[in-house]
Scaffold this motif. Structure first.
Motif, mmCIF file in Angstrom:
data_model
loop_
_atom_site.group_PDB
_atom_site.id
_atom_site.type_symbol
_atom_site.label_atom_id
_atom_site.label_comp_id
_atom_site.label_asym_id
_atom_site.label_seq_id
_atom_site.Cartn_x
_atom_site.Cartn_y
_atom_site.Cartn_z
ATOM 1 N N LEU A 13 0.797 -1.222 0.000
ATOM 2 C CA LEU A 13 0.000 0.000 0.000
ATOM 3 C C LEU A 13 0.826 1.268 0.000
ATOM 4 C CD1 LEU A 13 -2.894 -0.858 2.427
ATOM 5 C CD2 LEU A 13 -3.030 -0.499 -0.020
ATOM 6 N N MET A 14 2.110 1.180 0.317
ATOM 7 C CA MET A 14 2.889 2.389 0.528
ATOM 8 C C MET A 14 3.966 2.570 -0.525
ATOM 9 S SD MET A 14 3.209 2.720 4.629
ATOM 10 C CE MET A 14 1.745 2.848 5.631
ATOM 11 N N LEU A 15 3.550 2.618 -1.775
ATOM 12 C CA LEU A 15 4.484 2.912 -2.863
ATOM 13 C C LEU A 15 4.090 4.256 -3.444
ATOM 14 C CD1 LEU A 15 4.684 -0.554 -4.619
ATOM 15 C CD2 LEU A 15 6.325 0.454 -3.047
ATOM 16 N N ALA A 16 4.896 5.272 -3.173
ATOM 17 C CA ALA A 16 4.561 6.621 -3.604
ATOM 18 C C ALA A 16 5.059 6.867 -5.026
ATOM 19 C CB ALA A 16 5.187 7.636 -2.659
ATOM 20 N N PRO A 17 4.354 7.682 -5.806
ATOM 21 C CA PRO A 17 4.801 8.004 -7.163
ATOM 22 C C PRO A 17 6.056 8.842 -7.128
ATOM 23 C CG PRO A 17 2.927 9.356 -6.537
ATOM 24 C CD PRO A 17 3.079 8.340 -5.458
ATOM 25 N N PRO A 18 6.892 8.730 -8.144
ATOM 26 C CA PRO A 18 8.153 9.490 -8.159
ATOM 27 C C PRO A 18 7.956 10.986 -8.046
ATOM 28 C CG PRO A 18 8.172 7.760 -9.828
ATOM 29 C CD PRO A 18 6.779 7.813 -9.284
ATOM 30 N N SER A 370 -9.487 -5.505 11.107
ATOM 31 C CA SER A 370 -10.842 -4.956 10.999
ATOM 32 C C SER A 370 -10.974 -4.009 9.817
ATOM 33 C CB SER A 370 -11.207 -4.228 12.295
ATOM 34 O OG SER A 370 -11.199 -5.113 13.397
ATOM 35 N N VAL A 371 -9.968 -3.157 9.619
ATOM 36 C CA VAL A 371 -10.041 -2.179 8.533
ATOM 37 C C VAL A 371 -9.954 -2.872 7.185
ATOM 38 C CG1 VAL A 371 -8.904 -0.195 7.482
ATOM 39 C CG2 VAL A 371 -9.149 -0.316 9.952
ATOM 40 N N ARG A 372 -9.180 -3.935 7.079
ATOM 41 C CA ARG A 372 -9.147 -4.688 5.824
ATOM 42 C C ARG A 372 -10.514 -5.266 5.496
ATOM 43 N NH1 ARG A 372 -3.244 -7.637 6.440
ATOM 44 N NH2 ARG A 372 -2.062 -6.070 5.263
ATOM 45 N N ALA A 373 -11.208 -5.791 6.514
ATOM 46 C CA ALA A 373 -12.576 -6.271 6.285
ATOM 47 C C ALA A 373 -13.497 -5.121 5.899
ATOM 48 C CB ALA A 373 -13.089 -6.974 7.546
ATOM 49 N N ALA A 409 -11.516 4.418 4.870
ATOM 50 C CA ALA A 409 -11.065 3.092 5.302
ATOM 51 C C ALA A 409 -9.647 2.816 4.821
ATOM 52 C CB ALA A 409 -12.025 2.026 4.776
ATOM 53 N N ARG A 410 -9.330 3.216 3.589
ATOM 54 C CA ARG A 410 -7.974 2.988 3.085
ATOM 55 C C ARG A 410 -6.948 3.828 3.851
ATOM 56 N NH1 ARG A 410 -9.603 2.924 -3.373
ATOM 57 N NH2 ARG A 410 -10.076 0.687 -3.480
ATOM 58 N N VAL A 411 -7.321 5.074 4.171
ATOM 59 C CA VAL A 411 -6.422 5.900 4.977
ATOM 60 C C VAL A 411 -6.239 5.292 6.366
ATOM 61 C CG1 VAL A 411 -6.158 8.161 6.065
ATOM 62 C CG2 VAL A 411 -6.942 8.003 3.698
ATOM 63 N N SER A 412 -7.314 4.778 6.940
ATOM 64 C CA SER A 412 -7.216 4.130 8.256
ATOM 65 C C SER A 412 -6.296 2.923 8.207
ATOM 66 C CB SER A 412 -8.612 3.713 8.737
ATOM 67 O OG SER A 412 -9.445 4.838 8.934
ATOM 68 N N LEU A 413 -6.336 2.166 7.099
ATOM 69 C CA LEU A 413 -5.452 1.010 6.979
ATOM 70 C C LEU A 413 -3.992 1.448 6.920
ATOM 71 C CD1 LEU A 413 -5.002 -2.005 6.636
ATOM 72 C CD2 LEU A 413 -5.310 -1.704 4.159
#
Length: 470
Positions: A13-18, A370-373, A409-413
């Motif tokens: 989830l943590m691959l930032a664009p150049p 929980s957040v993934r669910a 939810a994605r930010v929480s994950l």
């Protein structure tokens, strides 16, 4: 300490664009271990703590100086002018005055004093100095752990904020397309102006969130640069640490014994007890031996030289000195009691810190699951709302709400995964296991004893021996 093979990773989830990370020149990957190694070698806070330890090391040779002789040379040069008044015969009342005469007076003396017994002051002072050194070494470890913990937090914060920027940019792009579609449907009369205003409001809010996340990313990058010594490059998502405890109770028990702050407090208490003996020595007899040699020229009469040597044994027995020494002994005893309570306070603080870190780590892991669910359910819900909106059974606001819920939810994950990483390192720090040696960092471990060995028995010299401890 090793990294967990089965721990949760941030890689997916943590691959930032150049464009967000840096220029192409900084595209080289940088692992957490590399960042920690750079902080260990270059961080000014850690360098200052090492210099402070070297300064405390000098307490020991200062204390040992009490066993060694003192050598002094005293010289004086001057001129004396005098005259004499007297009578030429015993019965003659006439007095004569001799003319004023001047003579050069020179005095030289060399002495050696060897202490024999100082009331136990030297022994007590040496013990106190050694305990101070051990306490300072523990404080250096505490500083090292704090610097490494801060570096871990900064490293994870950069990755977390990069991912939040990516999510906010993606959300802004989605809402931009959503607004375009909403305008098209408004032109053909399928929806009202209210739906368009709702889409415009969400897009403006997403732009504000994106700007805020970009600002936080720059702050995290600045913190990283301050700790590590250079701006972050393309960071590689780390994994949590596997700590050698099974539950919160065991973590608290280990921390109460192994935490560097506890260890430092124990040696501080020992040094405080030694101070009682140091002050008590002023109430005991002092024995020393002094040998001296002297030469005096023209001290009494012009052209007369006096030479001599002298060896004396000196005994000083203090009887009463105003009571200040007694007060110092009483004061030292109260300070020792204070230090004893500080030990207990540090143990409780370390237990609390370890327990809190364990519970934070456990809660973060549960939150990840929980957040993934929640994300899986939100994705299904968004797909359904979008399909229903096409046939008119859902409004534009319903779609916007579903998209916002999925984004949240994605930010929480992302934040929960970051909390797992930082909490595992925080737990290791509370246990006293977040040092360069425990983490097996690719650095030369600082030798805390090298400078101490270099200066402990040194009788003279004012050079800088700090290179011995690097």
């Amino acid at each position: 300490m090793t990294l967990s093979r089965h721990a949760l990773a941030l890689t997916a989830l943590m691959l930032a664009p150049p464009a967000i990370i840096a220029s192409a020149r900084s595209a080289e990957a940088q692992s957490l271990q590399e960042a920690l190694a750079m902080a260990y070698a270059n961080n000014p806070t850690l360098q200052a703590a090492r210099a402070q330890l070297r300064a405390v090391d000098e307490n020991v040779p200062q204390a040992l100086a009490g066993w060694r002789p003192t050598v002094q040379i005293q010289s004086s040069v001057g001129q004396t002018t005098s005259s004499a008044i007297g009578s030429t015969e015993p019965t003659n009342t006439t007095r004569t005055v001799s003319p004023w005469r001047s003579r050069d007076v020179v005095s030289n003396q060399a002495s050696v004093t060897q202490p024999i017994y100082r009331g136990g002051r030297t022994t007590a002072t040496t013990r106190r100095a050694e305990n101070q050194v051990l306490a300072q070494r523990a404080r250096l470890l505490a500083t090292e752990q704090q610097v490494l913990q801060d570096t871990v937090n900064a490293y994870v914060a950069v990755i977390r904020d990069q991912e939040e920027v990516r999510l906010n940019i993606n959300n802004e792009q989605v809402l931009t397309r959503q607004l375009q579609a909403t305008n098209e449907r408004f032109r053909v009369g399928e929806i009202t102006r209210t739906d368009v205003a709702q889409a415009e409001s969400r897009l403006a809010g997403s732009r504000a969130s994106r700007a805020d996340s970009e600002g936080r990313l720059q702050q995290s990058r600045a913190t990283f640069a301050r700790l590590v010594g250079q701006p972050p490059q393309r960071l590689v998502a780390p994994q949590p640490l596997r700590v050698p405890v099974a539950d919160a109770r065991e973590a608290g028990a280990v921390a109460s014994q192994n935490n560097p702050n506890v260890v430092a407090a124990l040696f501080d208490e020992a040094a405080a007890r030694d101070l009682v003996d140091v002050n008590f020595a002023s109430l005991l007899p002092q024995v020393s031996v002094t040998g001296s040699t002297f030469r005096n020229d023209n001290s009494t009469t012009d052209g007369v030289r006096q030479n001599g040597t002298q060896v004396t044994a000196n005994l000083t027995v203090p009887l009463y000195q105003g009571g200040a020494e007694h007060a110092a002994v009483r004061q030292a005893r109260q300070s020792a009691q204070q230090a004893r309570q500080v030990v207990e306070d540090q143990r409780r603080a370390a237990t609390q810190q370890a327990t809190q870190a364990w519970e934070t780590l456990t809660a973060a892991r549960a939150q990840v699951d929980s957040v993934r669910a929640q994300i899986r359910a939100a994705e299904i819900a968004l797909d359904g709302v979008q399909r229903e909106a096409v046939v008119g059974s859902r409004t534009t606001l319903d779609v916007l709400n579903a998209e916002q819920e999925l984004l949240n939810a994605r930010v929480s994950l992302v934040r929960a995964l970051a909390n797992v990483i930082t909490a595992s390192h925080s737990l290791a720090s509370s246990l006293g296991r977040l040092t360069a040696r425990d983490l097996n960092l690719p650095v030369q471990i600082y030798d805390m004893e090298s400078y101490y060995r270099e200066v402990r028995n040194r009788w003279a010299g004012w050079g800088d021996y700090s290179a011995a401890g690097r």
